[in-house]
Design an enzyme around this catalytic site. Sequence first.
Site, PDB file in Angstrom:
ATOM      1  N   ALA A   1       0.828  -1.202   0.000  1.00  0.00           N
ATOM      2  CA  ALA A   1       0.000   0.000   0.000  1.00  0.00           C
ATOM      3  C   ALA A   1       0.865   1.255   0.000  1.00  0.00           C
ATOM      4  CB  ALA A   1      -0.926   0.003   1.213  1.00  0.00           C
TER       5      ALA A   1
ATOM      6  N   GLY B   1       2.003   5.067   1.013  1.00  0.00           N
ATOM      7  CA  GLY B   1       2.093   5.716   2.308  1.00  0.00           C
ATOM      8  C   GLY B   1       3.193   5.119   3.163  1.00  0.00           C
TER       9      GLY B   1
ATOM     10  N   GLY C   1       3.815   0.734   8.157  1.00  0.00           N
ATOM     11  CA  GLY C   1       3.462   0.578   9.557  1.00  0.00           C
ATOM     12  C   GLY C   1       4.439  -0.335  10.262  1.00  0.00           C
TER      13      GLY C   1
ATOM     14  N   LYS D   1      -4.626  -6.166   5.725  1.00  0.00           N
ATOM     15  CA  LYS D   1      -3.665  -5.880   6.782  1.00  0.00           C
ATOM     16  C   LYS D   1      -3.284  -7.175   7.497  1.00  0.00           C
ATOM     17  CE  LYS D   1      -4.481  -1.975   8.994  1.00  0.00           C
ATOM     18  NZ  LYS D   1      -5.149  -0.885   9.778  1.00  0.00           N
TER      19      LYS D   1
ATOM     20  N   ASP E   1     -14.519   0.150  10.309  1.00  0.00           N
ATOM     21  CA  ASP E   1     -14.923  -1.218  10.628  1.00  0.00           C
ATOM     22  C   ASP E   1     -14.000  -2.182   9.883  1.00  0.00           C
ATOM     23  OD1 ASP E   1     -16.373  -3.282  11.692  1.00  0.00           O
ATOM     24  OD2 ASP E   1     -17.972  -3.193  10.193  1.00  0.00           O
TER      25      ASP E   1
END
Length: 589
Positions: free
Chosen positions: A321, A323, A326, A342, A377
């Site tokens: 993804a 960006g 993480g 994820k 959600d």
Amino acid sequence: MSRPTPSAEEIATRGALGIYSAFVALRGGFNAITARARKRFEARDWQGIQDDAVERLEIHPRMLDRTLGDLKVLLGERLTDLGYWRQTRQAYAAMLAEEPNRELAETFFNSTTRRIFATVGVNADIEFFTLGSAAAGEQPDPGTYRRYIAGGELPGLVRRILEDHRFDAPYKDAAGDARLVARALEEALVARGGAGTLQAVEVLRPVLFRNKGAYIVGRLRLRDGMLPFVLPLLHPEGGITVDAVLTDEDLVSIVFSFARSYFHVEADCPRRIIAFLRSILPLKPVAELYISLGLNKHGKTELYRDLQRHLAGSGDLFEIAEGARGMVMLVFTLPSYDVVFKVIRDRFAYPKTTTRQQVMDRYRMVFKRDRVGRLVDAQEFKHLTFQRERFAPDLLAELQEQAASSVRLVGDQVVIEHLYTERRMTPLNLYVREAAAKAAVEAILDYGRAIKELAASNIFPGDFLLKNFGVTRHGRVVFYDYDELTLVTDCVFREMPPPRSPEEELDSETWFPVGEHDIFPEEFRTFLGLAEPLRDLFAAHHGDLFTVDFWRRLQHHNRRGEIMEFFPYPQECRLRPGEGAQAPPKRSR
């Protein structure tokens, strides 16, 4: 005289009947809790409806556990006999011939077999699987809605709609509300060519309830098309009021947002309600509509089927993804599909101290909470398989290196043992950098509002970095990184003690003891990563976030159990702005 040993076919029929009986009980329990929403709204029992929301989410796993226990007793060693389960599936299918909620019953059966076998991918021999969706081709059933032919004065038509949706609590001013609604309708119709274009208004018979609101949902039949028609109702002291009129598809879509809690709506056949909703929200995925009505298990089924259909008709690759990467989650996307995937990393980089189980617990906490339109959600999946050729090489290498406990290669298949899916959004840090100046300003202001609304609902994000927030297609800012999320009431908000000497001020280590739950709001400024003038703009509108007083006031509010209403539509849409439910915490100027 001993009883004859039952045949394999008889045992399969008993097993199928046991699963179907459990499904019927599941639907009965689900409907019983759902039906309480009307009484809760009438009695202004806001805590009760939130408690019901959590209880309803727990019915499916509880019923599944009970079913598995009964099957173990019935089947013994046959529990994992695939031949037996083929027969059971056939017997179960025969029982569904007249079942109005066949798609839900099939999903419950699949949940049972997947728990027993931990099925990887899909086993079509013992599961119900099709790439089609029962709801996709469903047409709105006239029995699910009332039709009001246009003619005469609009206030009279609106008054009839309100009268047909009466409660065991009075409207505060039904006639006045009817006039205000009619005026707003006329304005919307003029924008579409004039009030004379209205042919009829069609309104769902059941009311949709969520938190402190109730929603009359319908559609406007025009000569040249159709518009949504939604009347949000509130019940302040003094009587029920119509709070707004929504006739814009985007605004109605936000009401059914993936960042909102699930509705309670009485429906013997939810698929028929969804068919009506699809007529006014054609861009909303079927999966999200099922989920929005609290049918999250079948919503996951619809999402998986939709993904498989998309993969069959596309050729692009899963890729990392965009960006910032993480430290806890490895996130990837399929560029042509509006979902992110994820996977929890095997190891978390410093300074993260959380564990895999804590991350999963926080996702479960979000699942059961009121998301106030600011928490995405997430759907949890296990034992998925994909074709290896659909993964970009760098993504596959990173999955093997960073998430080997969740991802493995089996021949030409990629098996993912555990992942979460969320709707794809633009990370806020990228949005601010790439958007036009006006849009960037609006996003930063909404970022502050998002933090405040989360805090008012007892959620502390933990990490305020812009990369942990996303911007939806409607321009709303929502939070999606849950690894440091906690309750506001669990935090200890402190002022930074002044240094006792210049040496202490320059020291890289703190000169005072810091507890595990200590939070220093004045440090938030350094976490924003905003350049001028957006940093100054944020401080001018939301500078109270940097103060201990703001957070302690919210702690007091949450500890008292106050439940606030967070409107899923702009204040300017309200018929009487400022009245009715509480507004979010005031913003400093």
